[in-house]
Design an enzyme around this catalytic site. Structure first.
Site: not given
Length: 179
Positions: A163, A128, A105, A136-137
């Protein structure tokens, strides 16, 4: 706006599409009703595959992503209607975080020239409407812990694992991968 509903191998996904692009999208849900409910807005539902080229490409990209294929959603136009200028600035910055990478952040706040606004960044990400497309993850706390986000808590961890983000023994601690 048109609400689109598709069933993928991982569950039902719904999205709202306008002339300006993607307005909202759900994460995969166990039922069509919950996927539509996640959009937070009533609308007409059109079943079956999308006919618009951009929507068709989005559907195919979602299927590929959930199969574990490395890809970007850069091609998806986002409708920023109703977002404050600050929220839009945050979401546009987060949309540029590459697959398999993370930022804190604090790093997002610094990237948008608001270095003391980490909490405000978190607040913007909580609004979001387009998770995955605006990833945003991929935003974590400075200590590497997962933190909150706009979707279900278990989905943030699941998307990070898709990912290739390495999770340690304590599931709340994530090792950001720097490729």
């Amino acid at each position: 706006m048109l609400t689109r509903l598709v069933e993928l191998d991982v569950g039902w996904v719904a999205w709202l599409w306008s002339k300006d692009g993607l307005y909202a999208i759900s994460l995969p849900r166990p039922s069509a009703e919950t996927a539509i409910g996640d959009l937070g807005r009533p609308g007409l539902v059109s079943g079956g595959p999308p006919t618009d080229g951009a929507e068709q490409k989005l559907m195919k990209a979602l299927e590929a992503y959930y199969r574990g294929e490395r890809l970007s959603f850069d091609f998806v136009p986002v409708n920023w209607e109703g977002q404050t200028p600050f929220t839009r600035l945050v979401l546009e910055a987060v949309k540029r975080i590459d697959y398999g990478r993370t930022m804190s952040y604090n790093e997002v706040a610094a990237a948008i020239n608001h270095p003391r606004a980490a909490r405000a960044v978190g607040g913007a990400l909580a609004r979001n409407r387009t998770p995955l497309v605006v990833p945003c993850h991929r935003v974590l706390r400075s200590d590497g812990s997962i933190g909150g986000w706009s979707g279900a808590p278990d989905w943030k961890e699941r998307l990070l694992r898709i990912e290739g983000i390495t999770l340690f023994a304590r599931p709340e601690i994530v090792q950001p991968s720097r490729l």
